[in-house]
Design a protein around this motif. Structure first.
Motif, PDB file in Angstrom:
ATOM      1  N   MET A 171       0.802  -1.216   0.000  1.00 45.06           N
ATOM      2  CA  MET A 171       0.000   0.000   0.000  1.00 45.06           C
ATOM      3  C   MET A 171       0.837   1.269   0.000  1.00 45.06           C
ATOM      4  SD  MET A 171      -2.441  -1.527   2.970  1.00 45.06           S
ATOM      5  CE  MET A 171      -3.278  -0.007   3.343  1.00 45.06           C
ATOM      6  N   THR A 172       2.068   1.186   0.463  1.00 48.92           N
ATOM      7  CA  THR A 172       2.922   2.367   0.539  1.00 48.92           C
ATOM      8  C   THR A 172       4.382   1.953   0.414  1.00 48.92           C
ATOM      9  OG1 THR A 172       3.643   4.225   1.925  1.00 48.92           O
ATOM     10  CG2 THR A 172       2.934   2.245   3.066  1.00 48.92           C
ATOM     11  N   ASN A 173       5.154   2.803  -0.265  1.00 51.52           N
ATOM     12  CA  ASN A 173       6.588   2.541  -0.389  1.00 51.52           C
ATOM     13  C   ASN A 173       7.392   3.342   0.634  1.00 51.52           C
ATOM     14  OD1 ASN A 173       6.287   5.087  -1.478  1.00 51.52           O
ATOM     15  ND2 ASN A 173       7.378   4.667  -3.389  1.00 51.52           N
ATOM     16  N   SER A 174       6.722   3.977   1.569  1.00 50.28           N
ATOM     17  CA  SER A 174       7.422   4.696   2.627  1.00 50.28           C
ATOM     18  C   SER A 174       8.259   3.726   3.459  1.00 50.28           C
ATOM     19  CB  SER A 174       6.421   5.422   3.528  1.00 50.28           C
ATOM     20  OG  SER A 174       5.762   6.463   2.827  1.00 50.28           O
ATOM     21  N   PRO A 175       9.397   4.168   3.997  1.00 54.44           N
ATOM     22  CA  PRO A 175      10.287   3.258   4.729  1.00 54.44           C
ATOM     23  C   PRO A 175       9.664   2.734   6.020  1.00 54.44           C
ATOM     24  CG  PRO A 175      11.045   5.529   4.907  1.00 54.44           C
ATOM     25  CD  PRO A 175       9.955   5.528   3.879  1.00 54.44           C
ATOM     26  N   LYS A 176       9.962   1.473   6.316  1.00 57.47           N
ATOM     27  CA  LYS A 176       9.399   0.781   7.476  1.00 57.47           C
ATOM     28  C   LYS A 176      10.524   0.174   8.313  1.00 57.47           C
ATOM     29  CE  LYS A 176       5.983  -0.381   4.052  1.00 57.47           C
ATOM     30  NZ  LYS A 176       6.838   0.244   2.998  1.00 57.47           N
ATOM     31  N   LEU A 177      10.299   0.089   9.620  1.00 57.53           N
ATOM     32  CA  LEU A 177      11.247  -0.568  10.523  1.00 57.53           C
ATOM     33  C   LEU A 177      10.554  -1.658  11.314  1.00 57.53           C
ATOM     34  CD1 LEU A 177      12.889   2.289  10.133  1.00 57.53           C
ATOM     35  CD2 LEU A 177      14.137   1.362  12.099  1.00 57.53           C
ATOM     36  N   PHE A 178      11.239  -2.761  11.446  1.00 62.75           N
ATOM     37  CA  PHE A 178      10.752  -3.896  12.227  1.00 62.75           C
ATOM     38  C   PHE A 178      11.277  -3.756  13.651  1.00 62.75           C
ATOM     39  CE2 PHE A 178      11.462  -8.672  13.081  1.00 62.75           C
ATOM     40  CZ  PHE A 178      10.228  -8.786  13.714  1.00 62.75           C
ATOM     41  N   LEU A 179      10.364  -3.592  14.597  1.00 60.97           N
ATOM     42  CA  LEU A 179      10.739  -3.460  15.999  1.00 60.97           C
ATOM     43  C   LEU A 179      11.029  -4.830  16.604  1.00 60.97           C
ATOM     44  CD1 LEU A 179       8.131  -0.800  17.175  1.00 60.97           C
ATOM     45  CD2 LEU A 179      10.548  -0.432  16.634  1.00 60.97           C
ATOM     46  N   ILE A 180      12.040  -4.874  17.455  1.00 61.35           N
ATOM     47  CA  ILE A 180      12.460  -6.131  18.065  1.00 61.35           C
ATOM     48  C   ILE A 180      12.475  -5.962  19.579  1.00 61.35           C
ATOM     49  CG2 ILE A 180      14.332  -7.808  18.269  1.00 61.35           C
ATOM     50  CD1 ILE A 180      15.130  -7.092  15.398  1.00 61.35           C
ATOM     51  N   ASP A 181      11.728  -6.799  20.265  1.00 63.53           N
ATOM     52  CA  ASP A 181      11.574  -6.686  21.712  1.00 63.53           C
ATOM     53  C   ASP A 181      12.704  -7.423  22.443  1.00 63.53           C
ATOM     54  OD1 ASP A 181      10.355  -6.170  24.227  1.00 63.53           O
ATOM     55  OD2 ASP A 181       8.376  -6.301  23.305  1.00 63.53           O
ATOM     56  N   GLU A 182      12.553  -7.526  23.760  1.00 66.22           N
ATOM     57  CA  GLU A 182      13.535  -8.244  24.574  1.00 66.22           C
ATOM     58  C   GLU A 182      13.647  -9.700  24.125  1.00 66.22           C
ATOM     59  OE1 GLU A 182      13.131  -7.640  28.847  1.00 66.22           O
ATOM     60  OE2 GLU A 182      11.677  -6.057  28.428  1.00 66.22           O
ATOM     61  N   THR A 183      14.713 -10.324  24.534  1.00 70.14           N
ATOM     62  CA  THR A 183      15.005 -11.684  24.058  1.00 70.14           C
ATOM     63  C   THR A 183      13.962 -12.697  24.485  1.00 70.14           C
ATOM     64  OG1 THR A 183      16.412 -12.040  25.995  1.00 70.14           O
ATOM     65  CG2 THR A 183      17.485 -11.267  23.989  1.00 70.14           C
ATOM     66  N   THR A 184      13.231 -12.426  25.566  1.00 70.82           N
ATOM     67  CA  THR A 184      12.237 -13.382  26.061  1.00 70.82           C
ATOM     68  C   THR A 184      10.860 -13.201  25.427  1.00 70.82           C
ATOM     69  OG1 THR A 184      11.657 -11.919  27.898  1.00 70.82           O
ATOM     70  CG2 THR A 184      13.394 -13.545  28.292  1.00 70.82           C
ATOM     71  N   VAL A 185      10.681 -12.129  24.643  1.00 73.57           N
ATOM     72  CA  VAL A 185       9.364 -11.802  24.085  1.00 73.57           C
ATOM     73  C   VAL A 185       9.260 -12.298  22.652  1.00 73.57           C
ATOM     74  CG1 VAL A 185       7.755  -9.947  23.532  1.00 73.57           C
ATOM     75  CG2 VAL A 185       9.186  -9.781  25.575  1.00 73.57           C
ATOM     76  N   ARG A 186       8.207 -13.062  22.375  1.00 73.21           N
ATOM     77  CA  ARG A 186       7.980 -13.577  21.033  1.00 73.21           C
ATOM     78  C   ARG A 186       7.159 -12.585  20.228  1.00 73.21           C
ATOM     79  NH1 ARG A 186       9.403 -19.085  21.407  1.00 73.21           N
ATOM     80  NH2 ARG A 186       8.481 -19.578  19.403  1.00 73.21           N
ATOM     81  N   THR A 187       7.227 -12.664  18.911  1.00 69.75           N
ATOM     82  CA  THR A 187       6.470 -11.745  18.069  1.00 69.75           C
ATOM     83  C   THR A 187       4.977 -11.934  18.323  1.00 69.75           C
ATOM     84  OG1 THR A 187       6.542 -13.344  16.262  1.00 69.75           O
ATOM     85  CG2 THR A 187       8.202 -11.602  16.239  1.00 69.75           C
ATOM     86  N   GLN A 188       4.245 -10.821  18.331  1.00 69.57           N
ATOM     87  CA  GLN A 188       2.838 -10.858  18.728  1.00 69.57           C
ATOM     88  C   GLN A 188       1.932 -11.511  17.698  1.00 69.57           C
ATOM     89  OE1 GLN A 188       1.231  -6.453  17.796  1.00 69.57           O
ATOM     90  NE2 GLN A 188       3.014  -6.478  19.137  1.00 69.57           N
TER      91      GLN A 188
END
Length: 391
Positions: A240-257
Motif C-alpha cells: 500500500m505504501t513505499n514509505s520506509p518501514k522498521l521492524f521493531l524487536i523486543d527483549e530476548t524473552t518476548v515472542r512476536t505478537q
C-alpha cells in the motif's frame, strides 16, 4: 514564553475541534515546505520517543511541540484505535496507567478482561471507548520520578492532530508512527468495507501526502518511518505504501505478537534477509544489542554489523537520562552513553525520552556545516564588498 509557531500549532488543533472526522490537510503554501530548514541527514537521527516525555506527559500535543523546539528530527508515536474507529496516539491498550479513568465514576463499569499478546489483561481498554469519551480524559506523567507538575492538564490526541503538529512546524520534522498491537485492534474494532487497522493507518498517511521511498524528494519534504512489532502488518502495508518501514524487536524473552517467533529466530541471518525485502531497518531494544552484566555493559552482539551488512538501519530504543537507566560504565552521564552508541556501536538513530540532551550532544560533536555553495556565495559577496571599498 511560547513561540509563535507553538501558538499557531495549538490554534490549528483548536480549529479542528479535537476530531479527525473531517480534517483539513494543509496546503503546500501553508506548510511552505520549500522554505523550511530541511531535515538533517548527515548524522544519526534524533527520535523523540512519545515526544519529549522525560519532561511532559507522553503522546500529548505539548510533549511533541517541546520535542520539536528542542531539536528532534522525528517525533515518535504509538497508534491505537477507538471504539468508533478513530486513530489515536496512545501507548497502552489500557487506559489505567496514564489517565484519570479510575476517578471517572461514569466509566466504572467499563473494566474488561481481554487476551492481549497471548496473555489475559484486565483494565479499561481503549477499544471500549469512543473518541469523544477518550478526549474527555486527562493524562499524567507515566513515571513517578519525573516532573509531575503537568499531570491532568492535557488530553489524548488523534493521529491527524499529531501529523499536523509536524506539518505546521517551522522546519521539516519527520514523523515515526507505530502500528500498535494490530492483532488486538483488528479483533475489537471494525471498519466499513472490511477495512483493517493497517488500511486506516496508511490511508491517513496518504491523505496528508506522506509517500516516497527513503531519501526521495517526496520523503525529504515529509519524512516518515513506519514501525511495528508485527512483521505480518509490515508485509501487508508494503503493498500500500513505499514509505520506509522498521521492524521493531523486543527483549530476548518476548515472542512476536503475530507469528509467535522467538528473538533468536527473528534476528537470524536468514530472517533478517527475508524481512529486508519489506523494511529499511530494525528497531531493537538496546539491551539486546549490548546485553548488560550487573548494570555494566557486556560484550556487544553482532546484530548491528549483520543488519548493516544487509543495508538495514538500526534505531535502538529507549535512551533515558535518569541514573536508574544508565549503566555504570557511563558514570551517570547520558552524553557518554550517546558517544558510546554512535562511535562504538555505530547506530543510525536513537529513540530518546530526552530530545534536548541528544540534540545538544549532536550539535557539540557533529554540528550543522555551511553548504559549500553557500560558503562560495558568501566569499564572493565579501570579495565584492572589499572591491567596493577600494581593496
Amino acid at each position: 514564553m511560547a513561540s509563535l509557531w507553538h501558538i499557531s500549532v495549538l490554534l490549528v488543533l483548536v480549529l479542528l475541534g479535537g476530531s479527525d472526522a473531517n480534517p483539513v490537510a494543509p496546503h503546500r503554501s501553508q506548510m511552505d515546505v520549500n522554505h523550511k530548514k530541511p531535515l538533517q541527514t548527515f548524522r544519526p537521527f534524533n527520535i523523540a520517543h512519545r515526544g519529549s516525555n522525560g519532561e511532559i506527559p507522553e503522546e500529548t500535543t505539548e510533549a511533541y511541540v517541546r520535542a520539536i523546539e528542542e531539536g528532534a528530527d522525528f517525533i515518535e508515536t504509538d497508534i491505537l484505535a477507538s471504539k468508533d474507529g478513530h486513530l489515536i496516539c496512545f501507548h497502552d491498550v489500557t487506559l489505567d496507567n496514564t489517565t484519570d479513568i479510575a476517578q471517572r465514576a461514569e466509566f466504572a463499569g467499563r473494566k474488561r478482561t481481554y487476551e492481549v499478546e497471548r496473555a489475559n489483561m484486565t483494565g479499561w481498554f481503549v477499544v471500549d471507548f469512543t473518541l469523544s469519551e477518550l478526549k474527555s480524559l486527562r493524562v499524567k506523567q507515566r513515571e513517578d520520578f519525573r516532573d509531575q507538575q503537568y499531570n491532568w492538564k492535557y488530553n489524548i490526541i488523534t493521529f491527524d492532530e499529531f501529523i499536523l503538529i509536524a506539518l505546521y512546524a517551522d522546519r521539516v520534522v519527520g514523523i515515526y508512527p507505530e502500528i500498535k498491537d494490530p492483532i488486538f485492534i483488528n479483533q475489537h474494532v471494525k471498519w466499513s468495507g472490511g477495512k483493517k487497522f493497517e488500511d486506516k493507518f496508511v490511508e491517513t498517511l496518504l491523505k496528508y501526502g506522506y509517500s516516497g521511498e527513503y531519501m526521495s524528494e517526496d520523503w525529504l519534504k515529509q519524512p516518515l518511518f513506519i514501525q511495528c512489532y508485527a512483521p505480518t502488518s509490515l508485509i501487508y502495508i508494503s503493498n500500500m505504501t513505499n514509505s520506509p518501514k522498521l521492524f521493531l524487536i523486543d527483549e530476548t524473552t518476548v515472542r512476536t505478537q503475530d507469528t509467535n517467533q522467538s528473538y533468536s529466530e527473528i534476528t537470524s541471518n536468514g530472517y533478517l534477509k527475508f524481512i529486508s525485502k519489506y523494511v529499511i531497518g530494525i528497531g531493537p531494544w538496546k539491551d539486546t544489542v549490548v546485553p548488560p552484566e550487573n548494570k555494566h555493559l557486556g560484550p556487544p552482539t553482532d546484530l548491528v554489523a549483520r543488519a548493516h551488512a544487509l543495508n538495514l538501519q538500526v534505531h535502538p530504543y529507549t535512551f533515558r537520562n535518569e541514573n536508574k537507566f544508565l549503566h555504570f560504565n557511563f558514570h551517570q552521564d547520558p552524553y557518554a552513553e550517546y558517544e558510546y552508541w554512535f562511535t562504538e556501536i555505530g547506530v543510525d538513530g536513537l529513540f530518546t525520552d530526552f530530545t534536548g540532551s541528544l540534540h545538544k550532544y549532536q550539535e557539540w560533536t557533529t554540528p550543522y556545516q555551511m553548504k559549500p555553495k553557500n560558503a562560495e556565495a558568501l566569499l564572493h559577496q565579501i570579495s565584492n564588498m572589499l572591491k567596493d571599498d577600494g581593496y
